[in-house]
Design an enzyme around this catalytic site. Structure first.
Site, PDB file in Angstrom:
ATOM      1  N   PHE A 243      12.273  -6.082   8.221  1.00 22.65           N
ATOM      2  CA  PHE A 243      11.914  -4.854   8.921  1.00 22.65           C
ATOM      3  C   PHE A 243      12.764  -4.720  10.181  1.00 22.65           C
ATOM      4  O   PHE A 243      12.896  -5.679  10.948  1.00 22.65           O
ATOM      5  CB  PHE A 243      10.429  -4.851   9.280  1.00 22.65           C
TER       6      PHE A 243
ATOM      7  N   ASP B 208       6.204 -12.869   9.616  1.00 19.31           N
ATOM      8  CA  ASP B 208       5.632 -11.562   9.920  1.00 19.31           C
ATOM      9  C   ASP B 208       4.719 -11.206   8.750  1.00 19.31           C
ATOM     10  O   ASP B 208       5.171 -11.093   7.607  1.00 19.31           O
ATOM     11  CB  ASP B 208       6.754 -10.532  10.076  1.00 19.31           C
TER      12      ASP B 208
ATOM     13  N   TYR C 226      -2.883  -2.131  11.790  1.00 19.32           N
ATOM     14  CA  TYR C 226      -3.086  -0.732  11.402  1.00 19.32           C
ATOM     15  C   TYR C 226      -2.731  -0.432   9.951  1.00 19.32           C
ATOM     16  O   TYR C 226      -2.878   0.696   9.500  1.00 19.32           O
ATOM     17  CB  TYR C 226      -2.317   0.222  12.323  1.00 19.32           C
ATOM     18  N   LYS C 227      -2.291  -1.428   9.186  1.00 15.96           N
ATOM     19  CA  LYS C 227      -1.990  -1.206   7.774  1.00 15.96           C
ATOM     20  C   LYS C 227      -3.216  -1.587   6.948  1.00 15.96           C
ATOM     21  O   LYS C 227      -4.232  -0.913   6.980  1.00 15.96           O
ATOM     22  CB  LYS C 227      -0.740  -1.987   7.380  1.00 15.96           C
TER      23      LYS C 227
ATOM     24  N   ARG D 103       7.550   4.863  -1.940  1.00 20.82           N
ATOM     25  CA  ARG D 103       6.724   3.671  -1.724  1.00 20.82           C
ATOM     26  C   ARG D 103       5.245   4.029  -1.879  1.00 20.82           C
ATOM     27  O   ARG D 103       4.756   4.971  -1.255  1.00 20.82           O
ATOM     28  CB  ARG D 103       7.007   3.129  -0.313  1.00 20.82           C
TER      29      ARG D 103
END
Length: 412
Positions: free
Chosen positions: A127, A199, A224-225, A373
């Site tokens: 990322f 991560d 938050y995912k 995605r």
């Protein structure tokens, strides 16, 4: 071929079906983007109102003590710990993933200083913010510190050599859904003298993670995912007990001081995981994280993983049987051991298709280059949602009902 009725039957017998009712999902929307922003727990609205009207509005500054605001980062970290194989007293929820990664990288480089190792190894496909933080820190430190990137997962260990201080990897790749073998890579890198930071942004709450069993050195992630903490909710930092005494990070704010309200002009780090904190935490957003974490107490990661794989298997099956005539290619690995909780498809007009899907109530997202995605959140995604999403995608492709010149939004 699987039918919609088959999917409805699976929904009826789904042991996690009741958990969907814990979330406020808009009518007529199929939400397949929980890998980017989780849905809102119903409890979050009531918790926010309570905090604003009572804890802040009525009790004011007293709430740092009476409502437990001061202890929130570590207390919520203990709630998160079982989902990632951590022990109590090893996680704080605070700051952003980027900031926490900066702290972890700085601490690991400091721990490796005596060895002379100065290299950070990662993947080019990691990322971007992770790479930016590592690049920025290495450039700031200078004196031989550098970031080295590899192009494939198979090249990772070849790049870990006698100069490598830290191997920094994301467990599940954000673009492809590829999942690393955390335990094997950690052991191999450590045997070559490197420390390993993971991560977990696309792992925690969706796939089983066991940081202690893997022997990892540090880990970061967001809430938050899949953890459903809310937009921009704080990230977290895991430091195992064995490293806490040696943990030093340059963002030594007053909340990581041994006695912050002594107002001493010299910094003295607190013992334990609180030394990973920095400044005053955002209480409102931090408190809402608990609403998402509380849902996980009603199930376990084994059940979540089983449904995650079943949902993504179904999606792949339906795409390949119903959409075989169209130029779609599977980017995500088929093997369960190498797959997170998302499925990514490449298409020449991927962005336009995603925008058309959103217009029809199917929310996924787009990532460069040319990737659609779709995230499958077992807590609230239904098997019939998967069938309906593929059915709508089939209609769009069959009728070419998408605008190849679709406006590019700032957030894709």
């Amino acid at each position: 071929m699987t039918t919609r009725q088959d999917c409805l039957d699976r929904d009826a017998s789904d042991p996690l079906a009741a958990l969907r009712h814990a979330f406020d999902l808009p009518e007529g929307v199929i939400y397949l983007d929980g890998n980017s922003l989780g849905a809102r727990p119903k409890a979050a609205a009531q918790r926010a109102a309570q905090l604003v009207s009572e804890e802040w509005g009525r009790d004011l500054i007293k709430s740092w003590n009476t409502a437990g605001w001061y202890t929130l980062p570590a207390r919520l970290g203990d709630k998160l710990a079982p989902l990632v194989g951590a022990a109590p007293g090893e996680i704080v929820i605070t700051d952003t993933t980027s900031v926490n990664l900066f702290k972890a990288l700085a601490a690991c480089l400091q721990m490796q200083a005596a060895s002379g190792r100065k290299r950070i190894v990662s993947e080019r496909a990691n990322f971007p913010t992770d790479l930016y933080m590592a690049e920025g820190l290495a450039g700031w430190l200078g004196q031989g510190h550098e970031l080295v990137l590899v192009d494939t997962p198979e090249q990772v260990l070849d790049a870990v050599d006698a100069d490598t201080a830290v191997l920094m990897l994301t467990h599940v790749n954000y673009r492809t859904g590829y999942q690393h073998d955390m335990a094997a890579l950690t052991r191999a890198a450590q045997s070559r003298g490197a420390l390993v930071i993971w991560d977990l942004a696309h792992s925690a709450g969706a796939v089983p993670v066991d940081l202690h069993a893997a022997g990892a050195d540090m880990a970061v992630g967001c809430t938050y995912k899949y953890l459903n903490g809310g937009p921009g909710a704080p990230g977290y930092l895991w430091v195992p007990q064995r490293h806490q005494a040696a943990f030093r990070q340059p963002l030594s704010g007053w909340w990581s001081h041994a006695n912050p309200f002594a107002m001493d002009s010299r910094f003295a780090p607190v013992d334990g995981i609180r030394r990973a904190l920095c400044g005053t935490v955002p209480v409102l957003s931090l408190a809402l994280v608990e609403c998402g974490l509380d849902v996980f107490a009603r199930t376990d990661m084994t059940a979540i993983r089983a449904k995650s794989l079943a949902l993504s298997d179904l999606f792949i099956e339906l795409v390949e049987t119903r959409l075989a005539a169209y130029p779609l290619s599977l980017v995500t690995p088929r093997a369960h051991a190498q797959r997170g909780s998302q499925v990514c498809l490449a298409h020449p007009h991927a962005y336009a298709l995603i925008q058309a899907l959103i217009g029809r109530g199917v929310i996924g997202d787009y990532r460069e280059p040319g990737i659609m995605r779709f995230g499958f959140t077992p807590l609230y995604t239904r098997y019939s949602d998967v069938w309906d999403a593929v059915d709508i995608l089939h209609t769009l492709l069959d009728q070419q009902d998408y605008d190849i010149h679709a406006h590019r939004h700032a957030v894709t």
